[in-house]
Enzyme design. Structure first.
Site, PDB file in Angstrom:
ATOM      1  N   HIS A  72     -23.553 -17.404  39.458  1.00 29.65           N
ATOM      2  CA  HIS A  72     -24.629 -16.861  40.300  1.00 29.65           C
ATOM      3  C   HIS A  72     -25.353 -15.708  39.599  1.00 29.65           C
ATOM      4  O   HIS A  72     -25.761 -14.737  40.249  1.00 29.65           O
ATOM      5  CB  HIS A  72     -24.107 -16.378  41.658  1.00 29.65           C
ATOM      6  CG  HIS A  72     -23.537 -17.458  42.513  1.00 29.65           C
ATOM      7  ND1 HIS A  72     -24.266 -18.152  43.444  1.00 29.65           N
ATOM      8  CD2 HIS A  72     -22.288 -17.993  42.570  1.00 29.65           C
ATOM      9  CE1 HIS A  72     -23.495 -19.039  44.050  1.00 29.65           C
ATOM     10  NE2 HIS A  72     -22.290 -18.970  43.528  1.00 29.65           N
ATOM     11  N   ASN A 145     -23.460 -20.735  50.520  1.00 26.73           N
ATOM     12  CA  ASN A 145     -24.289 -21.563  49.641  1.00 26.73           C
ATOM     13  C   ASN A 145     -25.274 -22.374  50.473  1.00 26.73           C
ATOM     14  O   ASN A 145     -25.175 -22.408  51.696  1.00 26.73           O
ATOM     15  CB  ASN A 145     -23.408 -22.544  48.850  1.00 26.73           C
ATOM     16  CG  ASN A 145     -22.767 -21.895  47.623  1.00 26.73           C
ATOM     17  OD1 ASN A 145     -23.187 -20.823  47.175  1.00 26.73           O
ATOM     18  ND2 ASN A 145     -21.757 -22.549  47.084  1.00 26.73           N
ATOM     19  N   HIS A 336     -18.733  -9.279  48.795  1.00 27.23           N
ATOM     20  CA  HIS A 336     -17.287  -9.512  48.787  1.00 27.23           C
ATOM     21  C   HIS A 336     -16.913 -10.173  50.108  1.00 27.23           C
ATOM     22  O   HIS A 336     -17.207  -9.641  51.179  1.00 27.23           O
ATOM     23  CB  HIS A 336     -16.569  -8.166  48.620  1.00 27.23           C
ATOM     24  CG  HIS A 336     -15.081  -8.249  48.720  1.00 27.23           C
ATOM     25  ND1 HIS A 336     -14.374  -9.397  48.432  1.00 27.23           N
ATOM     26  CD2 HIS A 336     -14.164  -7.311  49.069  1.00 27.23           C
ATOM     27  CE1 HIS A 336     -13.079  -9.161  48.614  1.00 27.23           C
ATOM     28  NE2 HIS A 336     -12.924  -7.910  48.999  1.00 27.23           N
ATOM     29  N   TYR A 359     -13.724 -11.508  44.372  1.00 32.82           N
ATOM     30  CA  TYR A 359     -14.991 -10.774  44.442  1.00 32.82           C
ATOM     31  C   TYR A 359     -14.818  -9.296  44.136  1.00 32.82           C
ATOM     32  O   TYR A 359     -15.595  -8.702  43.388  1.00 32.82           O
ATOM     33  CB  TYR A 359     -15.671 -11.013  45.799  1.00 32.82           C
ATOM     34  CG  TYR A 359     -16.250 -12.412  45.861  1.00 32.82           C
ATOM     35  CD1 TYR A 359     -15.404 -13.517  45.902  1.00 32.82           C
ATOM     36  CD2 TYR A 359     -17.606 -12.650  45.819  1.00 32.82           C
ATOM     37  CE1 TYR A 359     -15.905 -14.812  45.913  1.00 32.82           C
ATOM     38  CE2 TYR A 359     -18.114 -13.941  45.835  1.00 32.82           C
ATOM     39  CZ  TYR A 359     -17.258 -15.015  45.885  1.00 32.82           C
ATOM     40  OH  TYR A 359     -17.747 -16.291  45.879  1.00 32.82           O
TER      41      TYR A 359
HETATM   42 FE1  HDE Z   1     -18.301 -17.405  44.522  1.00 34.25          FE
HETATM   43  N1  HDE Z   1     -18.164 -15.941  43.121  1.00 34.25           N
HETATM   44  N2  HDE Z   1     -16.448 -18.010  44.036  1.00 34.25           N
HETATM   45  N3  HDE Z   1     -18.456 -18.973  45.793  1.00 34.25           N
HETATM   46  N4  HDE Z   1     -20.147 -16.839  44.973  1.00 34.25           N
HETATM   47  C1  HDE Z   1     -19.127 -15.062  42.825  1.00 34.25           C
HETATM   48  O1  HDE Z   1     -18.825 -12.771  42.541  1.00 34.25           O
HETATM   49  C2  HDE Z   1     -15.552 -17.322  43.289  1.00 34.25           C
HETATM   50  C3  HDE Z   1     -17.490 -19.888  46.071  1.00 34.25           C
HETATM   51  C4  HDE Z   1     -20.936 -17.353  45.955  1.00 34.25           C
HETATM   52  O2  HDE Z   1     -25.434 -13.002  45.181  1.00 34.25           O
HETATM   53  C5  HDE Z   1     -18.651 -14.001  41.879  1.00 34.25           C
HETATM   54  O3  HDE Z   1     -20.181 -10.976  42.501  1.00 34.25           O
HETATM   55  C6  HDE Z   1     -14.285 -17.996  43.267  1.00 34.25           C
HETATM   56  C7  HDE Z   1     -17.829 -20.649  47.244  1.00 34.25           C
HETATM   57  C8  HDE Z   1     -22.206 -16.674  45.967  1.00 34.25           C
HETATM   58  O4  HDE Z   1     -24.077 -11.569  44.262  1.00 34.25           O
HETATM   59  C9  HDE Z   1     -17.177 -14.312  41.696  1.00 34.25           C
HETATM   60  C10 HDE Z   1     -14.443 -19.125  44.024  1.00 34.25           C
HETATM   61  C11 HDE Z   1     -19.038 -20.156  47.652  1.00 34.25           C
HETATM   62  C12 HDE Z   1     -22.122 -15.725  44.953  1.00 34.25           C
HETATM   63  C13 HDE Z   1     -17.023 -15.553  42.514  1.00 34.25           C
HETATM   64  C14 HDE Z   1     -15.801 -19.122  44.513  1.00 34.25           C
HETATM   65  C15 HDE Z   1     -19.414 -19.122  46.745  1.00 34.25           C
HETATM   66  C16 HDE Z   1     -20.826 -15.853  44.357  1.00 34.25           C
HETATM   67  C17 HDE Z   1     -19.456 -13.864  40.634  1.00 34.25           C
HETATM   68  C18 HDE Z   1     -13.429 -20.200  44.309  1.00 34.25           C
HETATM   69  C19 HDE Z   1     -19.885 -20.618  48.831  1.00 34.25           C
HETATM   70  C20 HDE Z   1     -23.208 -14.773  44.513  1.00 34.25           C
HETATM   71  C21 HDE Z   1     -20.183 -12.539  40.747  1.00 34.25           C
HETATM   72  C22 HDE Z   1     -12.275 -19.721  44.960  1.00 34.25           C
HETATM   73  C23 HDE Z   1     -19.236 -20.458  50.101  1.00 34.25           C
HETATM   74  C24 HDE Z   1     -23.139 -13.482  45.246  1.00 34.25           C
HETATM   75  C25 HDE Z   1     -19.777 -11.992  41.995  1.00 34.25           C
HETATM   76  C26 HDE Z   1     -24.302 -12.612  44.860  1.00 34.25           C
HETATM   77  C27 HDE Z   1     -20.368 -15.054  43.310  1.00 34.25           C
HETATM   78  C28 HDE Z   1     -15.843 -16.164  42.619  1.00 34.25           C
HETATM   79  C29 HDE Z   1     -16.316 -20.174  45.297  1.00 34.25           C
HETATM   80  C30 HDE Z   1     -20.654 -18.412  46.885  1.00 34.25           C
HETATM   81  C31 HDE Z   1     -16.686 -14.445  40.273  1.00 34.25           C
HETATM   82  C32 HDE Z   1     -13.053 -17.531  42.525  1.00 34.25           C
HETATM   83  C33 HDE Z   1     -16.982 -21.741  47.902  1.00 34.25           C
HETATM   84  C34 HDE Z   1     -23.381 -16.944  46.891  1.00 34.25           C
HETATM   85  O5  HDE Z   1     -16.382 -13.298  42.237  1.00 34.25           O
END
Ligand code: HDE
Length: 687
Positions: A72, A145, A336, A359
């Protein structure tokens, strides 16, 4: 001869409206009188270490970047507010969801997932839809999402999935694209991805605008009321403008013509006061009824079909303010999932649980330490009182000696929150420690089939074309075969259609019969339609019929659309009656893919000029091939003829008239509202 400095001074004086009220200083507040020349020995000699202003300026520049988000990374954001329609006090004690008079400030960041920070907006990808609610009880982050399911069921697979989809490690190719071997290798070996891959290959992955996307919390969360009773909940955002997408050929061209397409669209809409709105909806499942479904509520690769549990609209969000500074706000916002307020709780979804760890961890690296909640965009509106101390970039100055609890030296402050406090839902859990996926997570195909069955014909065509494109880029034949094998569990006709396009032997028969169930809410054919905020090109040249332009312009503005007058050159064109028509943009600076529709007004000379202008002709041809509404008045039809657009196919969004009147605008407005006219025979252009 005037010196360079004199020239610069003259230009600055020409543009300066008011004397500037602030004076340049160093970071230490020392006044700076010269920032164009470094301190040197003589005019042509070496630069001196002593030049603290130079060194500070360069050092600050060297340190301007922070690590981009690991996923993202590319996004843009806006501020807004949320208000409830009706209280959910029966289900939750979250103020945000109980107090209908409260206007809760929000900040929303939209993003793509796979690409780097500088990648194009219109790539095929999932879009992030992360919303922060600044509530009186603290920050609540709904980090969702634009698709309601996810690729994997357990967060421990996330690094594997992300490594597979990101550019390949040996050559860092391809940027922001899933069309490569490692992703599809992972996909074919991990069938739980199948449902999400159907969404990713659908038009949902190519949003026309962030303003025209749904949002989903994805996981099942839990609401908890004053009495401590829990209710399972799924969150949905529904855009008031409907859910609309670009076509694939168009997205690729937009990526070159305007890589900031979605970002610009959001920014400009808000600047112009066309503030995007979404309705928040919930699907509620009483605790105890979770076993009534043929899937597990804790499995993030599943939706709850709306036919089984309707989405109940509970409130509305408007985004109405652009950030002042991209880095300070959009780049530094730290969402977060664990930012939850009393009354909103988690479930044991293993994907959700992993995110609760990830997060906070990622922000520590990205924002350089634990004090990021003090950054303005991250600060809650609720008061913050605790004993957290020190760390890099501490901006608070605690004045108490007692940085511990319990204390008497600080008067016992801060006191524990008592009844207002967040209390975790006292879910009963028992079991042995094991590494094993629950059998209730084992069905990877029925909902992929449900999605496929729910699609309109044109949506199915686009899905097949997308699979063919992506697999067509895959070098390993066994990977292509593996994917086709998975698809044969979804639907036999789909698997055959994909196989035939990618040189794979089509499977002979279905693995299981298609269950035949569908869910109309999943199809974009059933979304809201409106001409409001659509960008419409009016093509003109000298000799244009001024009445045609005026009627079209005024009528479209009345419909809430956004017409622009495009001509071969900037400035004004001379209408047939001698009037000056102001040009919005010159044709060489734009392209049909940046507009939703096109109108060609009459005026023999104007249309003759445009018919000889390759850019204008291509504009109309391409708009037609991308299924967009096309209008022509009077001689304007001649340009349609030159552009090989069939005349007057109202059923297919081509609206022509000799009468510049309200009826024309109304019919054309309807054609624009339809978004795209996929009935057109344009097989020569890939969807
Ligand atoms: Fe994320 N995801 N994600 N994700 N995600 C991040 O956090 C992660 C997942 C989503 O605009 C990271 O700040 C793991 C699902 C959005 O700043 C990180 C898993 C969904 C955003 C991270 C998921 C999301 C992130 C990268 C599996 C939809 C952007 C930078 C367990 C429900 C937020 C950050 C923004 C961002 C980890 C799965 C949505 C690395 C480990 C499912 C919208 O923390």
């Amino acid at each position: 001869m005037a010196s360079q400095d004199d020239d610069k001074q003259r230009r600055l004086e020409r543009y300066r409206l008011d004397p500037c009220s602030s004076e340049m200083t160093t970071d230490q507040g020392i006044p700076v009188g010269e920032t164009d020349n470094s301190l040197t020995v003589g005019e042509r000699g070496p630069t001196l270490m002593e030049d603290f202003h130079f060194r500070e300026k360069i050092t600050r520049f060297d340190h301007e970047r922070i690590p981009e988000r690991v996923v993202h990374a590319r996004g843009s954001a806006a501020y807004g507010h949320f208000q409830l329609y009706e209280s959910l006090a029966e289900y939750t004690r979250a103020d945000l969801l109980c107090d209908t008079s409260a206007v809760t400030p929000t900040f929303v960041r939209f993003s793509t997932v796979g690409g780097s920070r500088g990648s194009a907006d219109t790539v095929r990808d999932v879009r992030g839809f992360a919303t922060r609610f600044y509530t009186k009880q603290g920050n609540f982050d709904l980090v969702g999402n634009n698709m309601p399911v996810f690729f994997i069921q357990d967060g421990i697979k996330f690094p594997d999935f992300v490594h597979a989809v990101k550019p390949e490690p040996h050559n860092e190719i391809p940027q922001a694209s899933s069309a490569h071997d490692t992703l599809w290798d992972f996909v074919q070996l991990q069938p739980e991805t199948t449902h999400m891959m159907m969404w990713l290959m659908s038009d949902r992955a190519l949003p026309r605008s962030f303003r025209m996307m749904q949002g989903f919390g994805v996981h099942t969360f839990r609401l908890v009321n004053e009495a401590g009773v829990g209710t399972f909940v799924k969150f949905h955002w529904t855009p008031m403008l409907g859910t609309h997408s670009l076509v694939w050929d168009e997205t690729q061209k937009v990526a070159g013509k305007d890589p900031d397409f979605n970002r610009r669209d959001l920014w400009e809409a808000i600047e112009a006061g066309r503030c995007p709105e979404w309705e928040l909806g919930v699907q509620l499942v009483p605790e105890g009824e979770e076993d009534r479904f043929d899937f597990d509520l804790l499995d993030a690769t599943k939706i709850i079909p709306e036919e089984e549990v309707p989405v109940r609209p509970i409130g509305r969000m408007v985004l109405d303010r652009n950030p002042d500074n991209f880095f300070a706000e959009v780049e530094q916002v730290a969402f977060h999932l664990g930012n939850a307020v009393p009354g909103i709780d988690f479930t044991d979804d293993p994907l959700l649980q992993a995110r609760l760890f990830s997060y906070l961890d990622t922000q520590l690296l990205r924002l350089g330490g634990p004090n990021f909640p003090q950054l303005p965009v991250n600060q809650p509106i609720a008061q913050v009182n605790n004993h957290q101390m020190d760390g890099p970039h501490q901006t608070r100055i605690p004045t108490t000696r007692a940085s511990y609890h319990p204390n008497s030296l600080g008067g016992g402050c801060p006191a524990l929150a008592g009844e207002r406090a967040y209390t975790h839902y006292p879910e009963h859990v028992a079991g042995r420690k094991i590494r094993k996926r629950s059998d209730s997570f084992a069905d990877h195909y029925s909902q992929a089939t449900l999605f496929w069955n729910s699609m309109a014909d044109w949506e199915k065509k686009h899905i097949v074309a997308a699979f063919r494109f992506e697999l067509g880029k895959v070098e390993h034949q066994h990977v292509r075969e593996g994917v086709v094998e998975n698809l044969n569990h979804v639907d036999h006709t789909l698997a055959v259609a994909v196989a035939e396009g990618v040189g794979v032997e089509p499977p002979e028969k279905a693995v299981t019969d298609n269950h035949g169930r569908g869910s109309p809410a999943l199809s974009q054919a059933n979304t809201a339609h409106s001409p409001a905020t659509r960008k419409i090109a009016i093509l003109v040249a000298d000799g244009v019929n001024a009445d045609d332009v005026e009627v079209t312009w005024d009528g479209l503005r009345d419909l809430g659309a956004q017409p622009e007058i495009l001509a071969p050159r900037d400035g004004t064109v001379r209408a047939a009656d001698g009037a000056a028509v102001q040009v919005t943009r010159s044709l060489p600076t734009v392209d049909s893919v940046l507009y939703d529709a096109v109108v060609v007004p009459g005026g023999a000379e104007s249309v003759r000029t445009l018919s000889r202008d390759g850019k204008a002709v291509h504009f109309v041809t391409e708009a037609y091939k991308h299924y967009k509404a096309i209008g022509a008045l009077g001689e304007g039809r001649d340009l349609l003829f030159t552009a090989r657009v069939p005349d007057d196919r109202l059923d297919q969004g081509v609206v022509v008239t000799d009468q510049p009147d309200g009826a024309f605008v109304e019919r054309f407005g309807d054609a624009v509202a339809a978004h795209r006219h996929f009935g057109r025979a344009t097989e020569s252009v890939p969807a």
